[in-house]
Design a protein around this motif. Structure first.
Motif, PDB file in Angstrom:
ATOM      1  N   ARG B  20       4.554  16.502 -16.709  1.00  0.00           N
ATOM      2  CA  ARG B  20       4.571  15.190 -17.366  1.00  0.00           C
ATOM      3  C   ARG B  20       3.134  14.838 -17.719  1.00  0.00           C
ATOM      4  NH1 ARG B  20       7.232  10.612 -14.171  1.00  0.00           N
ATOM      5  NH2 ARG B  20       9.050  11.887 -14.609  1.00  0.00           N
ATOM      6  N   VAL B  31       0.415  14.912 -14.736  1.00  0.00           N
ATOM      7  CA  VAL B  31       0.362  14.152 -13.485  1.00  0.00           C
ATOM      8  C   VAL B  31       1.270  14.790 -12.449  1.00  0.00           C
ATOM      9  CG1 VAL B  31       2.128  12.473 -14.195  1.00  0.00           C
ATOM     10  CG2 VAL B  31       0.440  11.822 -12.479  1.00  0.00           C
ATOM     11  N   GLN B  32       2.345  15.435 -12.919  1.00  0.00           N
ATOM     12  CA  GLN B  32       3.240  16.132 -11.992  1.00  0.00           C
ATOM     13  C   GLN B  32       4.103  17.112 -12.760  1.00  0.00           C
ATOM     14  OE1 GLN B  32       5.799  12.680 -10.682  1.00  0.00           O
ATOM     15  NE2 GLN B  32       7.405  13.971 -11.533  1.00  0.00           N
ATOM     16  N   GLY B  35       7.374  17.139  -8.922  1.00  0.00           N
ATOM     17  CA  GLY B  35       7.294  15.867  -8.201  1.00  0.00           C
ATOM     18  C   GLY B  35       6.074  15.868  -7.303  1.00  0.00           C
ATOM     19  N   ILE B  36       5.460  14.700  -7.154  1.00  0.00           N
ATOM     20  CA  ILE B  36       4.184  14.624  -6.446  1.00  0.00           C
ATOM     21  C   ILE B  36       4.330  15.054  -4.984  1.00  0.00           C
ATOM     22  CG2 ILE B  36       2.379  13.034  -5.651  1.00  0.00           C
ATOM     23  CD1 ILE B  36       2.802  11.449  -8.274  1.00  0.00           C
ATOM     24  N   ILE B  37       5.370  14.553  -4.309  1.00  0.00           N
ATOM     25  CA  ILE B  37       5.511  14.865  -2.880  1.00  0.00           C
ATOM     26  C   ILE B  37       5.774  16.356  -2.670  1.00  0.00           C
ATOM     27  CG2 ILE B  37       6.927  14.441  -0.828  1.00  0.00           C
ATOM     28  CD1 ILE B  37       7.201  11.515  -1.786  1.00  0.00           C
ATOM     29  N   GLU B  38       6.641  16.933  -3.503  1.00  0.00           N
ATOM     30  CA  GLU B  38       6.938  18.368  -3.380  1.00  0.00           C
ATOM     31  C   GLU B  38       5.682  19.219  -3.621  1.00  0.00           C
ATOM     32  OE1 GLU B  38      10.479  19.437  -5.552  1.00  0.00           O
ATOM     33  OE2 GLU B  38       9.788  21.514  -5.796  1.00  0.00           O
ATOM     34  N   ARG B 296       6.539   0.262   4.487  1.00  0.00           N
ATOM     35  CA  ARG B 296       6.999   1.119   3.407  1.00  0.00           C
ATOM     36  C   ARG B 296       6.295   0.786   2.103  1.00  0.00           C
ATOM     37  NH1 ARG B 296      11.862   3.368   5.408  1.00  0.00           N
ATOM     38  NH2 ARG B 296      11.844   4.667   3.580  1.00  0.00           N
ATOM     39  N   ARG B 297       5.658  -0.372   2.026  1.00  0.00           N
ATOM     40  CA  ARG B 297       4.987  -0.759   0.795  1.00  0.00           C
ATOM     41  C   ARG B 297       3.617  -0.093   0.711  1.00  0.00           C
ATOM     42  NH1 ARG B 297       7.261  -4.996   3.326  1.00  0.00           N
ATOM     43  NH2 ARG B 297       8.837  -6.174   2.203  1.00  0.00           N
ATOM     44  N   ILE B 298       3.232   0.285  -0.495  1.00  0.00           N
ATOM     45  CA  ILE B 298       1.921   0.904  -0.702  1.00  0.00           C
ATOM     46  C   ILE B 298       0.940  -0.184  -1.143  1.00  0.00           C
ATOM     47  CG2 ILE B 298       0.629   2.529  -2.144  1.00  0.00           C
ATOM     48  CD1 ILE B 298       3.276   4.168  -2.332  1.00  0.00           C
ATOM     49  N   ARG B 300      -1.982  -1.066  -3.259  1.00  0.00           N
ATOM     50  CA  ARG B 300      -2.580  -0.423  -4.440  1.00  0.00           C
ATOM     51  C   ARG B 300      -3.986  -0.967  -4.684  1.00  0.00           C
ATOM     52  NH1 ARG B 300       1.463   3.378  -6.046  1.00  0.00           N
ATOM     53  NH2 ARG B 300       3.453   2.460  -5.485  1.00  0.00           N
ATOM     54  N   THR B 319      -1.901   5.216  -1.722  1.00  0.00           N
ATOM     55  CA  THR B 319      -0.784   6.081  -2.071  1.00  0.00           C
ATOM     56  C   THR B 319       0.103   6.256  -0.849  1.00  0.00           C
ATOM     57  OG1 THR B 319      -0.175   8.142  -3.205  1.00  0.00           O
ATOM     58  CG2 THR B 319      -1.835   8.316  -1.478  1.00  0.00           C
ATOM     59  N   GLN B 320       1.184   7.004  -1.031  1.00  0.00           N
ATOM     60  CA  GLN B 320       2.035   7.382   0.086  1.00  0.00           C
ATOM     61  C   GLN B 320       1.524   8.717   0.610  1.00  0.00           C
ATOM     62  OE1 GLN B 320       4.547   5.836   1.487  1.00  0.00           O
ATOM     63  NE2 GLN B 320       5.782   7.391   2.504  1.00  0.00           N
TER      64      GLN B 320
END
Lengths: 126, 363
Positions: B20, B31-32, B35-38, B296-298, B300, B319-320
């Motif tokens: 993407r 950017v990915q 997916g970013i986490i993967e 759970r909220r990031i 920013r 970030t997470q």
């Protein structure tokens, strides 16, 4: 291409709503929305009994990249919020139209439903 | 700055791989992919391949090259051994950062410097403006080089499959010249920006696609995936590496950023020395802290940090953390409050306690 099921109604803000015959409805976000957000890490949903007007922010969906507001497609009262999303926010990415439904509501003004997009109308905005 | 975006030699490959594409620092970058986490977890557990060709390069050479760099950089440059690299900051007279950089010593009188993409023209102009009467030239080689980063516990094994260069001989922050996948004229450097082991490869721009395809093919059985800028950001934040424009900037000095180890007051003079020395002696007016949230909220960039009801700072990056499974970030906190036990951050009206961490989240 994004999946846009034919049996749902949509907003331009990428929420879907499935209306039942008894005047209740289930609301979530579309496949296009989850793909644009990327990995969802948190879904902040309202409490049962809360009321929202058409277009009001009813919650927030947060991904690694950004936090996005959730807009109510219709005026409604919350009957249930999907507690599965507390522990598995990634359901939003995997099953946007199924396991990741967000809220079940009582539709207050059925006339507002006429202003929503059908699948073809929503697909045309993507 | 021009409003047309640049593309790296790997742009077509990113599109082919499903990346993407987003605008970043004047470049169209992925950017990915999956997916970013993967991609993040692939780097922590196996390996990821990043296109970092947007980064700039400058060659500094001449009889006075080392002396010149000692004068413009905060770290000691004249003591770098040939074949080794060193991280440094380049400062303004007021101590603010022009950029942070890695300096590779190619020879006694020759260095290659890696510049941040958005700062490259500014850095080169800054260095040239400070040459004075020294025998040194600053060459812009941004267009000549592509850069790939292969990072993760499997990175060395995968790279060894496509290069004859003996990798075991390269120490951390060391480098070697060699070929990769038949492409001559590469520099293989045991450096990275992820907190996982791996290499950064400087290669002639024309060879970039061939080398990237060879690495992806050789690495696939070992878990190598293409990784984008999103994972690069979450990886560097877990490792507590600064990003220019966030933890360091023209208004945040290396002393404030906790990078005092890169500032060598033993050198007689360098740009920013006086201001940085004052900060180091008296303590800076604010400093950067690393934090996590039990929420759970990031938080920013720009989110306000409070001590009790008093605003004492702001979030610089957030970030997470895929490894911790909770939000992490950095914040600039006013002097005297960084160690406060009562810091909170405002996220959309929620006050979330901020847990300051002295150690990076990965090592």
């Amino acid at each position: 291409m994004s999946n846009v099921p034919a049996d749902l109604r949509y907003t331009k803000d990428h929420e879907w709503i499935k209306v039942a015959a008894d005047g209740t409805a289930v609301i979530g976000i579309t496949d296009h929305a989850q793909a644009a957000l990327g990995d969802v890490t948190f879904v902040d949903l309202p409490k049962v009994g809360a009321s929202f007007g058409h277009g009001d922010v009813f919650g927030t969906v947060e991904s690694v990249k950004a936090a996005s507001d959730l807009y109510s497609p219709v005026s409604c009262e919350i009957l249930e919020a999907n507690s599965d999303l507390n522990n598995s926010p990634d359901l939003v990415n995997r099953e946007p139209y199924g396991g990741a439904w967000m809220i079940k509501v009582k539709v207050k003004n059925p006339a507002e439903l006429a202003g929503l997009l059908d699948a073809a109308g929503y697909a045309a905005t993507l | 700055m021009s409003d047309t975006l640049s593309r790296t030699p790997l742009f077509a490959l990113h599109v082919e791989l499903g990346g993407r594409i987003v605008p970043f620092a004047g470049w169209e970058m992925p950017v990915q992919y999956a997916g970013i986490i993967e991609e993040h977890m692939a780097v922590r557990q196996a390996a990821g391949l990043f296109d970092v060709s947007h980064m700039g390069e400058a060659r500094v050479r001449g009889r006075d090259a080392a002396k010149f760099l000692d004068g413009v950089m905060t770290n000691e440059m004249s003591t770098i051994k040939v074949g080794m690299a060193r991280y440094t900051v380049m400062c303004q007279p007021d101590g603010g950062c022009v950029d942070d950089l890695i300096v590779y010593r190619l020879g006694q009188e020759e260095f290659l410097i890696c510049l941040n993409a958005s700062n490259a023209p500014k850095d080169i102009a800054w260095m040239r403006a400070h040459v004075g009467s020294l025998q040194v030239e600053v060459l812009d080689e941004c267009a000549a080089w592509a850069q790939l980063a292969i990072q993760g516990p499997q990175a060395e094994k995968i790279l060894a499959l496509v290069t004859s260069t003996p990798l075991a001989a390269i120490r951390r922050f060391g480098f070697a010249h060699g070929e990769v996948a038949g492409a001559a004229g590469c520099i293989l450097s045991r450096t990275g920006y992820t907190g996982s082991p791996g290499f950064e490869i400087y290669l002639p721009a024309a060879s970039a696609e061939k080398v990237a395809r060879a690495l992806l093919a050789a690495g696939k059985p070992h878990g190598l995936v293409p990784a984008g800028l999103g994972a690069r950001d979450s990886l560097r934040l877990e490792a507590n590496y600064p990003l220019y424009g966030h933890e360091i900037s023209e208004r945040i000095s290396p002393i404030q950023a906790g990078l005092g180890w890169t500032v060598k007051f033993s050198k007689p003079d360098f740009i920013g020395r006086e201001a940085l020395h004052r900060q180091a002696q008296g303590g800076p007016s604010s400093s950067v802290v690393l934090f996590s949230l039990d929420d759970r909220r990031i938080a920013r960039q720009g989110a306000v940090v409070y001590s009790g009801e008093t605003p004492v700072g702001e979030v610089l990056s957030g970030t997470q953390s895929p490894v911790l499974g909770k939000p992490i970030g950095t914040a600039l906190i006013a002097a005297g409050h960084a160690a406060s036990a009562t810091l909170t951050v405002d996220i959309r009206g929620h006050r979330i306690p901020l847990r300051v961490s002295v150690e990076p989240f990965v090592k």
